[in-house]
Motif scaffolding. Structure first.
Motif, PDB file in Angstrom:
ATOM      1  N   ARG A  92       0.552  -1.130   0.065  1.00 32.65           N
ATOM      2  CA  ARG A  92       0.055   0.122  -0.075  1.00 32.65           C
ATOM      3  C   ARG A  92       0.740   1.329  -0.065  1.00 32.65           C
ATOM      4  N   LEU A  93       1.925   1.113   0.818  1.00 37.15           N
ATOM      5  CA  LEU A  93       2.927   2.371   0.879  1.00 37.15           C
ATOM      6  C   LEU A  93       3.491   2.559  -0.489  1.00 37.15           C
ATOM      7  N   ARG A 135       0.968   3.958  -2.819  1.00 44.48           N
ATOM      8  CA  ARG A 135       0.655   5.373  -2.526  1.00 44.48           C
ATOM      9  C   ARG A 135       1.991   6.278  -3.081  1.00 44.48           C
ATOM     10  N   GLN A 179       1.165   9.106  -5.920  1.00 45.99           N
ATOM     11  CA  GLN A 179       1.582  10.491  -5.779  1.00 45.99           C
ATOM     12  C   GLN A 179       2.635  10.956  -6.977  1.00 45.99           C
ATOM     13  N   GLU A 220      -8.141   6.220  -5.009  1.00 50.36           N
ATOM     14  CA  GLU A 220      -6.516   6.239  -5.363  1.00 50.36           C
ATOM     15  C   GLU A 220      -6.037   7.672  -4.924  1.00 50.36           C
ATOM     16  N   LEU A 254      -5.783   7.774  -1.275  1.00 48.10           N
ATOM     17  CA  LEU A 254      -4.637   7.388  -0.858  1.00 48.10           C
ATOM     18  C   LEU A 254      -3.351   8.284  -0.869  1.00 48.10           C
ATOM     19  N   THR A 255      -3.271   8.911  -1.928  1.00 43.83           N
ATOM     20  CA  THR A 255      -2.139   9.980  -1.904  1.00 43.83           C
ATOM     21  C   THR A 255      -2.065  10.802  -0.947  1.00 43.83           C
ATOM     22  N   CYS A 256      -2.939  11.150  -0.040  1.00 43.72           N
ATOM     23  CA  CYS A 256      -2.963  12.075   0.885  1.00 43.72           C
ATOM     24  C   CYS A 256      -2.123  11.684   2.095  1.00 43.72           C
ATOM     25  N   ASP A 257      -1.329  12.449   2.485  1.00 44.36           N
ATOM     26  CA  ASP A 257      -0.197  12.035   3.376  1.00 44.36           C
ATOM     27  C   ASP A 257      -0.814  11.563   4.745  1.00 44.36           C
ATOM     28  N   SER A 305      -3.652  10.311   4.941  1.00 41.56           N
ATOM     29  CA  SER A 305      -4.955   9.221   4.943  1.00 41.56           C
ATOM     30  C   SER A 305      -4.257   7.981   5.508  1.00 41.56           C
ATOM     31  N   ILE A 353      -3.585   3.901   5.661  1.00 38.47           N
ATOM     32  CA  ILE A 353      -3.235   2.979   4.749  1.00 38.47           C
ATOM     33  C   ILE A 353      -4.340   2.225   4.062  1.00 38.47           C
TER      34      ILE A 353
END
Length: 285
Positions: A174-175, A178, A182, A221, A224-227, A229, A231
């Motif tokens: 997931r990381l 992300r 991003q 998606e 998920l790119t929000c810091d 947010s 996982i």
């Protein structure tokens, strides 16, 4: 030598001739050795004097035959005074024959006792063998149960380790997703007319414009790119209140098809359950 319980008590005092001509002859010796257990002593010695006294103060030369009879040692023949070796042998032989039945009974009794003792010993050994086998089986059963418990513990530990590895792998995946999203995040364009507001679990807010044909997957998606947010999460709209699908065909429908209007607020809710986490991960991937 036979197992006769007989005794010959011989007291030789001053009668050296009796000792030489009777007691010490090979003829008497052959009879005694084949049939009797014998003992001899001088009355001048303490032990010999004690035996003579126990035999009613017998005077030398004196010879007696003792036999186990009626449960105790008895004197069955005695001779006191001079005699030839032939006379002594004849009288001893006669006494032996007369008392043979008593000796046979005693012999049978002892044999019976030996058999009984042997049988008893065998029974004891059998009981000990049975007890040992039972103890061995109990030890084996305890060992088996202990090994099963250890295997069960190892299986649980291995399963926990496997689940932990899978969980860590999902988090890392997931990381990585992300970071990739991003890096590939597109700039907003004039066609992006659908304005959405994301409210994160820590209270922060992020707004973003999307195309009306953007899919629910696209919305997930971006969240998920929000810091800030989490996982794993789900998106919940405020009006009408509903959870945007994270799987199935609806996950790939457009915002227009799902009836999502501009100025809609979406709440980012963290998923704690492993099952929900897995579902969210598979859907958003």
């Amino acid at each position: 030598k036979q197992w006769y319980q007989r005794r010959v008590a011989i007291t030789a005092g001053t009668s050296v001739q009796f000792a030489n001509n009777v007691i010490c002859t090979n003829l008497l010796k052959s009879v005694v050795e084949d049939n009797l257990l014998y003992w001899s002593c001088s009355v001048k010695k303490r032990e010999g004097a004690c035996v003579a006294e126990s035999l009613n103060n017998a005077k030398a030369p004196f010879i007696a035959l003792l036999c186990y009879k009626e449960g105790q040692m008895r004197m069955v023949y005695k001779h006191q005074g001079a005699a030839t070796v032939e006379q002594i042998i004849s009288r001893l032989t006669t006494s032996i024959v007369e008392n043979e039945p008593h000796l046979n009974r005693q012999r049978r009794s002892r044999n019976h006792e030996r058999v009984s003792e042997s049988t008893s010993s065998q029974l004891i050994m059998q009981e000990q063998d049975v007890a040992y086998q039972e103890s061995l089986l109990r030890d084996q059963e305890r060992t088996r149960k202990k090994e099963e418990e250890e295997r069960a513990i190892r299986r649980i530990q291995e399963e926990q380790e496997r689940q932990e590895r899978e969980k860590q792998e999902k988090i890392e995946a997931r990381l990585a997703l992300r970071l990739k999203l991003q890096e590939n995040l597109l700039e907003q364009t004039k066609e992006d007319t659908l304005s959405l507001l994301f409210r994160l679990p820590n209270g922060s807010r992020v707004s973003r414009k999307f195309s009306p044909v953007a899919t629910i997957k696209d919305i997930y998606e971006f969240a998920l790119t929000c810091d800030d947010s989490p996982i794993f999460f789900t998106l919940v709209s405020n009006f009408p209140k509903r959870v945007l699908p994270v799987e199935g065909d609806a996950h790939h429908k457009t915002c227009e098809e799902m009836g999502i209007q501009s100025a809609t607020t979406l709440f980012v809710q963290e998923i704690i359950s492993d099952d929900e986490e897995s579902s969210a991960s598979e859907a958003e991937m």
